[in-house]
Scaffold this motif. Structure first.
Motif, PDB file in Angstrom:
ATOM      1  N   ASP A  80       4.610  -0.484  -7.961  1.00 56.75           N
ATOM      2  CA  ASP A  80       3.255  -0.732  -8.459  1.00 56.75           C
ATOM      3  C   ASP A  80       2.225   0.124  -7.727  1.00 56.75           C
ATOM      4  OD1 ASP A  80       4.275  -2.606 -10.216  1.00 56.75           O
ATOM      5  OD2 ASP A  80       3.751  -4.328  -8.934  1.00 56.75           O
ATOM      6  N   ALA A  81       2.383   0.257  -6.418  1.00 58.21           N
ATOM      7  CA  ALA A  81       1.451   1.063  -5.621  1.00 58.21           C
ATOM      8  C   ALA A  81       1.485   2.520  -6.069  1.00 58.21           C
ATOM      9  CB  ALA A  81       1.781   0.954  -4.138  1.00 58.21           C
ATOM     10  N   ILE A  82       2.675   3.044  -6.287  1.00 52.12           N
ATOM     11  CA  ILE A  82       2.803   4.446  -6.719  1.00 52.12           C
ATOM     12  C   ILE A  82       2.254   4.627  -8.126  1.00 52.12           C
ATOM     13  CG2 ILE A  82       4.457   6.267  -7.293  1.00 52.12           C
ATOM     14  CD1 ILE A  82       6.169   5.224  -4.929  1.00 52.12           C
ATOM     15  N   ALA A  83       2.545   3.684  -9.016  1.00 48.84           N
ATOM     16  CA  ALA A  83       2.034   3.769 -10.395  1.00 48.84           C
ATOM     17  C   ALA A  83       0.512   3.752 -10.402  1.00 48.84           C
ATOM     18  CB  ALA A  83       2.598   2.629 -11.234  1.00 48.84           C
ATOM     19  N   ASP A  84      -0.088   2.888  -9.604  1.00 50.94           N
ATOM     20  CA  ASP A  84      -1.550   2.837  -9.533  1.00 50.94           C
ATOM     21  C   ASP A  84      -2.117   4.079  -8.854  1.00 50.94           C
ATOM     22  OD1 ASP A  84      -1.775   0.516 -10.918  1.00 50.94           O
ATOM     23  OD2 ASP A  84      -2.343  -0.744  -9.217  1.00 50.94           O
TER      24      ASP A  84
ATOM     25  N   THR B 184       7.362  12.288   0.237  1.00 52.70           N
ATOM     26  CA  THR B 184       7.257  11.722  -1.104  1.00 52.70           C
ATOM     27  C   THR B 184       6.314  10.527  -1.013  1.00 52.70           C
ATOM     28  OG1 THR B 184       9.087  10.187  -0.794  1.00 52.70           O
ATOM     29  CG2 THR B 184       9.625  12.397  -1.657  1.00 52.70           C
ATOM     30  N   PRO B 185       5.757  10.075  -2.116  1.00 49.58           N
ATOM     31  CA  PRO B 185       4.876   8.912  -2.064  1.00 49.58           C
ATOM     32  C   PRO B 185       5.573   7.674  -1.482  1.00 49.58           C
ATOM     33  CG  PRO B 185       4.601  10.038  -4.146  1.00 49.58           C
ATOM     34  CD  PRO B 185       5.742  10.694  -3.457  1.00 49.58           C
ATOM     35  N   LEU B 186       6.831   7.470  -1.837  1.00 50.54           N
ATOM     36  CA  LEU B 186       7.567   6.313  -1.315  1.00 50.54           C
ATOM     37  C   LEU B 186       7.763   6.430   0.199  1.00 50.54           C
ATOM     38  CD1 LEU B 186       8.992   3.665  -1.919  1.00 50.54           C
ATOM     39  CD2 LEU B 186      11.084   4.974  -2.377  1.00 50.54           C
TER      40      LEU B 186
END
Length: 172
Positions: free
Chosen positions: A135-139, A163-165
């Motif tokens: 959810d954090a990455i999608a937002d 990477t974002p993760l």
């Protein structure tokens, strides 16, 4: 004017040569004086320094406006933000905006916007209210103005080397 008057005043073609010679002598004298005028180098250096100083001050004022507008209005969150949109927001033109960004940060407009978007995405990824990394990455992608997931991942990794993760895991 002298040519017109000369043609009317001097009926004979050979007499028209008189005003032509006078004008030629005047122009030659003016050119001679200009060519032999010496301007001290320190005067030229002072003038150049004054111009550079004024340009830097103007550029600093404009970049301050640009940074303020980008921060307060969050223009970078617009997916299709153009340099013209930013120029309109700061009441300037696109060339001045581009030059100010290039001179101050040494990057292009698109790189400047990408940097703003990555900083905002990093803030979202650090937000503890997100319980799910997905959810954090999608937002982060949708709210920071990126047009595609692929672009987001590529630019994010270019700016952070993570990477974002991996970034999210390193900050929580």
């Amino acid at each position: 004017t002298l040519n017109f008057l000369g043609r009317n005043f001097f009926a004979n073609d050979t007499l028209v040569i008189l005003p032509a010679i006078i004008m030629s002598c005047l122009l030659y004298s003016l050119g001679y004086v200009a060519a032999h005028t010496v301007i001290p180098p320190e005067t030229v250096d002072n003038d150049i320094n004054a111009i550079d100083s004024a340009a830097n001050e103007w550029s600093n004022d404009l970049i301050h406006k640009i940074d303020t507008v980008m921060r307060e209005k969050m223009l970078f969150t617009r997916p299709n933000l153009t340099i013209q949109d930013l120029a309109n927001a700061v009441s300037s033109n696109r060339t001045y905006v581009s030059n100010a960004i290039n001179r101050t940060y040494g990057i292009s407009f698109s790189q400047y916007v990408a940097k703003q978007r990555v900083e905002y995405a990093k803030m979202i990824l650090r937000d503890p209210r997100y319980t799910s990394s997905k959810d954090a990455i999608a937002d982060a992608i949708s709210l920071s103005g990126f047009t595609s997931d692929k672009t987001f991942y590529r630019i994010f990794k270019d700016h952070t080397s993570l990477t974002p993760l991996a970034y999210r895991k390193s900050t929580t």
